[in-house]
Design an enzyme around this catalytic site. Structure first.
Site, PDB file in Angstrom:
ATOM      1  N   LYS A   1       0.862  -1.186   0.000  1.00  0.00           N
ATOM      2  CA  LYS A   1       0.000   0.000   0.000  1.00  0.00           C
ATOM      3  C   LYS A   1       0.902   1.242   0.000  1.00  0.00           C
ATOM      4  CE  LYS A   1      -4.312   1.433   2.182  1.00  0.00           C
ATOM      5  NZ  LYS A   1      -5.409   1.023   3.057  1.00  0.00           N
TER       6      LYS A   1
ATOM      7  N   GLU B   1     -19.308  -5.804  10.209  1.00  0.00           N
ATOM      8  CA  GLU B   1     -20.256  -5.082  11.056  1.00  0.00           C
ATOM      9  C   GLU B   1     -21.267  -6.018  11.704  1.00  0.00           C
ATOM     10  OE1 GLU B   1     -19.300  -4.072   8.036  1.00  0.00           O
ATOM     11  OE2 GLU B   1     -18.337  -2.150   8.421  1.00  0.00           O
TER      12      GLU B   1
ATOM     13  N   ARG C   1     -25.294  -2.398   7.424  1.00  0.00           N
ATOM     14  CA  ARG C   1     -24.928  -3.795   7.198  1.00  0.00           C
ATOM     15  C   ARG C   1     -25.426  -4.729   8.305  1.00  0.00           C
ATOM     16  NH1 ARG C   1     -20.363  -4.803   3.562  1.00  0.00           N
ATOM     17  NH2 ARG C   1     -21.187  -3.770   1.718  1.00  0.00           N
TER      18      ARG C   1
HETATM   19  C1  LIG Z   1     -18.733  -2.068   5.010  1.00  0.00           C
HETATM   20  C2  LIG Z   1     -17.559  -1.149   5.159  1.00  0.00           C
HETATM   21  N1  LIG Z   1     -16.982  -1.005   6.373  1.00  0.00           N
HETATM   22  C3  LIG Z   1     -15.924  -0.173   6.507  1.00  0.00           C
HETATM   23  C4  LIG Z   1     -15.431   0.520   5.438  1.00  0.00           C
HETATM   24  C5  LIG Z   1     -14.295   1.529   5.627  1.00  0.00           C
HETATM   25  N2  LIG Z   1     -13.103   1.147   4.852  1.00  0.00           N
HETATM   26  C6  LIG Z   1     -12.804   1.743   3.688  1.00  0.00           C
HETATM   27  S1  LIG Z   1     -11.421   1.136   3.000  1.00  0.00           S
HETATM   28  C7  LIG Z   1     -11.206   0.061   4.256  1.00  0.00           C
HETATM   29  C8  LIG Z   1     -10.023  -0.866   4.245  1.00  0.00           C
HETATM   30  C9  LIG Z   1     -10.045  -1.765   3.059  1.00  0.00           C
HETATM   31  O1  LIG Z   1      -8.937  -2.613   3.091  1.00  0.00           O
HETATM   32  P1  LIG Z   1      -8.565  -3.456   1.813  1.00  0.00           P
HETATM   33  O2  LIG Z   1      -9.784  -4.030   1.223  1.00  0.00           O
HETATM   34  O3  LIG Z   1      -7.498  -4.406   2.185  1.00  0.00           O
HETATM   35  O4  LIG Z   1      -8.027  -2.376   0.790  1.00  0.00           O
HETATM   36  P2  LIG Z   1      -6.679  -1.502   0.899  1.00  0.00           P
HETATM   37  O5  LIG Z   1      -7.104  -0.158   1.378  1.00  0.00           O
HETATM   38  O6  LIG Z   1      -5.741  -2.189   1.822  1.00  0.00           O
HETATM   39  O7  LIG Z   1      -6.176  -1.476  -0.485  1.00  0.00           O
HETATM   40  C10 LIG Z   1     -12.210   0.186   5.219  1.00  0.00           C
HETATM   41  C11 LIG Z   1     -12.276  -0.560   6.480  1.00  0.00           C
HETATM   42  C12 LIG Z   1     -16.082   0.355   4.204  1.00  0.00           C
HETATM   43  N3  LIG Z   1     -15.716   1.026   3.111  1.00  0.00           N
HETATM   44  N4  LIG Z   1     -17.128  -0.484   4.089  1.00  0.00           N
END
Ligand SMILES: Cc1ncc(C[n+]2csc(CCOP(=O)(O)OP(=O)(O)O)c2C)c(N)n1
Length: 639
Positions: A288, A377, A405
């Site tokens: 990242k 969630e 959710r």
């Molecule tokens: C249902 C939900 N819960 C929380 C989030 C907040 N959120 C946005 S990006 C993220 C992390 C995503 O991690 P990953 O899928 O590994 O992608 P990366 O950012 O590491 O590329 C979170 C928790 C969300 N978008 N949707």
């Protein structure tokens, strides 16, 4: 300021142009794309590290696959900036996340290349599978469907529901697992450990080379995909005897892990995978923030850093000299720790938002009593219910939008059983640049119809503290405390705890002719409006209800007995919201008054500055002033 793209990127109007490039030019395109993202986000803000991490994946996908006919589905979508830039949106990319500009996430209505709208996580495999099965049904056998999902998003149960289905579907679905070991904060849980294990395990390195040997032969001699697939199958099976693979056991062919920053290799691998039918998963290892040193080093901070100086990496702060009120989330975080130190029954629960919610304050101080459960969630709510059955008091912090959710869990697992879970709904109300997928518009309406639950909302930081304090005293069924994104209003907010009587509102100011009833932080708009109106001799009364459930019946009898013109204001949807509860009270008690409800109308509110959106939705202070004046005009009464 229009940011100039590099030489190669300047010639990319669509993925067709990507396909014309040779290998060296593909590498240059990756460099240009990365630089363009750094240049834009440093000036205009937005998500950062995730898009930098998938630059090579993005270029390879558009090089190999025939988008938009082949369907590319991004999970969450915060990593899709490169995709947007390559698919005809380069020259308007500077409008990203601004009012009337590009959305910060893929959006069906924005581009034919955005196969599925996103913002919330963990939808890509389900959506991709739906598309793949639809293609099969329509006999479009050549059509490819690719879901790109992060290891963070993979912690959500929906991904497993989808894989469970995909594994028996014989559909043309490629899942690309973008594994960077990060969610917003470091990724958590046993799955993360498992992915690390298969990345480093000896058996899987052997598996990888066996698979690539077979695939290599396939490209060279041009054998039919089916023949090769069956060879591949037996090669995989023999290795699976040595170590079972989670994805293989769900009937998904597993490939990798591969270096997600090696564009040559990615192109080669994807080209081969295109020829292998059925559901499959390619495990890519990425970093990242790749290519921007500071973002690689502190990945949480650079998830969405705001504007920054791209040379020094200094994040720009607003130049405000005077002391500022804190963000509500920090008041929550600090207060939770304070309360937890006083009451050993208190536990903290967050689904993957330790930094975003400030739960990390408690997690650092009391790691045994606070839990990041992943992007889960539903689990967060039922897990909290479980804790509560044992006499503990969980503070389960979920953004209003993400709580959608876990609706059944709130009803079935918490409310029916009257369990004392304290839900803290952060980012309640309109959230600004993240837009419609993230607005916390619906929680008052969706919580209000559930029996046994208390719904509170503070007008300032001190009230948030007191509501949290009161919630942990009660032990008497669930309570939801909603508060908005951003700052409160009090500079000296660390006030001593005081118990608030559940269901008790308060009078902010007396008046005549019109009564304003507010719920939550937007009550401050009403305070401003009242001050302005008083200067011109109009004296509305203002009451802040503090609880949308139970309502302060005594106060409402007083209001409806004394006023025939009433304005309600809330940072939530009008259908079924706080204003609706006031109209229900009026009807149920045979009062008659003219009630004007201000709040989020029954439509999708796009992204933009929060203040602008409040103005558009007619519930900023100016709009309240206008509403009061209109209500006092006789013509208005007649119309
Ligand atoms: C249902 C939900 N819960 C929380 C989030 C907040 N959120 C946005 S990006 C993220 C992390 C995503 O991690 P990953 O899928 O590994 O992608 P990366 O950012 O590491 O590329 C979170 C928790 C969300 N978008 N949707």
């Amino acid at each position: 300021m229009l940011i100039q793209p590099g030489k190669i990127l300047a010639n990319i109007e669509s993925p067709e142009d990507v396909k014309k490039l040779n290998q060296t030019q593909l590498v240059e395109l990756c460099n240009d794309l990365r630089q363009f993202i750094v240049d834009n986000v440093s000036v205009y803000g937005g998500h950062f590290g995730a898009s930098l991490g998938v630059v090579e994946l993005t270029v390879a996908l558009h090089y190999v696959f025939n988008t938009p006919y082949d369907q590319l589905i991004w999970d969450v979508g915060h990593q899709a900036y490169g995709h947007k830039i390559l698919t005809g949106r380069r020259d308007i990319f500077h409008t990203n996340r601004t009012y009337n500009g590009l959305s910060g996430f893929p959006k069906i209505s924005e581009s034919e290349y955005d196969a599925f709208g996103v913002g919330h996580s963990t939808t890509s495999i389900s959506a991709g599978l739906g598309m793949a099965i639809a293609s099969k049904y329509k006999n479009e056998q050549d059509r490819q469907h690719i879901a790109v999902i992060g290891d963070g998003a993979m912690t959500g149960g929906l991904a497993f529901e989808a894989m469970n289905h995909a594994g028996v579907s014989d559909s043309n679905l490629l899942i690309i697992l973008n594994d960077n070991c990060m969610s917003i904060d470091p990724n958590v849980g046993a799955l993360k450990d498992y992915l690390t294990d298969i990345t480093t395990s000896h058996t899987y390195n052997r598996l990888k080379s066996d698979v690539w040997n077979v695939l290599g032969k396939m490209s060279k001699f041009g054998k039919s995909a089916q023949e090769i697939a069956s060879k591949l199958e037996s090669s995989l099976k023999s290795l699976i005897l040595h170590q079972s693979n989670l994805f293989e056991s769900l009937n998904l062919r597993y490939f990798g892990p591969v270096d997600g920053h090696d564009i040559d290799h990615l192109v080669h691998v994807m080209d081969d995978l295109k020829k292998i039918p059925g559901p499959k998963i390619l495990h890519c290892i990425t970093t990242k923030g790749k290519g921007y040193r500071l973002a690689e080093k502190d990945q949480t901070k650079w998830h969405a850093p705001g504007k920054f100086d791209k040379i020094t990496g200094v994040i720009r702060k607003k130049d405000i000299e005077t002391p500022q009120p804190p963000k509500y989330q920090n008041v929550f975080g600090e207060t939770l720790l304070e309360l937890a130190n006083q009451n050993d029954k208190i536990m903290g629960v967050t689904p993957a938002m330790p930094s975003g919610s400030s739960m990390n304050i408690m997690m650092d101080a009391l790691p045994d009593r606070s839990f990041d459960v992943g992007i889960a969630e539903q689990h967060a709510v039922t897990f909290s219910a479980g804790l509560a059955t044992q006499g503990l008091i969980p503070f389960c912090n979920i953004y209003s939008t993400f709580m959608q959710r876990a609706y059944d869990q709130v009803i079935h697992d918490v409310a029916i059983q009257k369990l004392p879970v304290v839900f803290c709904l952060d980012r309640a109300g309109l959230v600004g640049a993240d837009g419609p997928t993230h607005h916390g518009a619906y929680d008052i309406a969706y919580m209000r119809c559930i029996p046994n639950i208390v719904i509170a909302s503070p007008m300032n930081e001190s009230e948030l503290r007191n509501m949290m304090y009161t919630a942990q005293l009660s032990g008497n069924g669930p309570i939801a405390i909603r508060y908005p994104r951003g700052q409160g209003v009090l500079v000296n907010w660390k006030t001593p705890f005081e118990k608030i009587e559940i269901g008790k509102g308060k009078k902010i100011c007396d008046g005549n002719d019109v009564a304003i009833l507010s719920f939550g932080h937007v009550g401050n708009y009403a305070v401003e409006a009242c001050a302005e109106l008083r200067e011109s001799g109009v004296r509305p009364a203002h009451f802040d209800l503090r609880f949308a459930k139970p309502l302060d019946i005594q106060l409402l009898h007083e209001v409806f007995s004394g006023y025939k013109k009433i304005i309600t204001i809330e940072d939530g949807c009008l259908p079924g919201g706080f204003g609706s509860s006031i109209i229900e009270f009026m009807a149920d008690n045979n009062y008659s008054a003219q009630v004007v409800r201000l709040g989020i109308p029954d439509e999708i509110i796009e992204h933009g500055e929060i203040e602008q959106l409040h103005k558009d939705c007619n519930y900023d202070s100016e709009s309240i002033v206008s509403a009061v004046i209109k209500l006092l005009e006789p013509e208005y009464v007649q119309s």
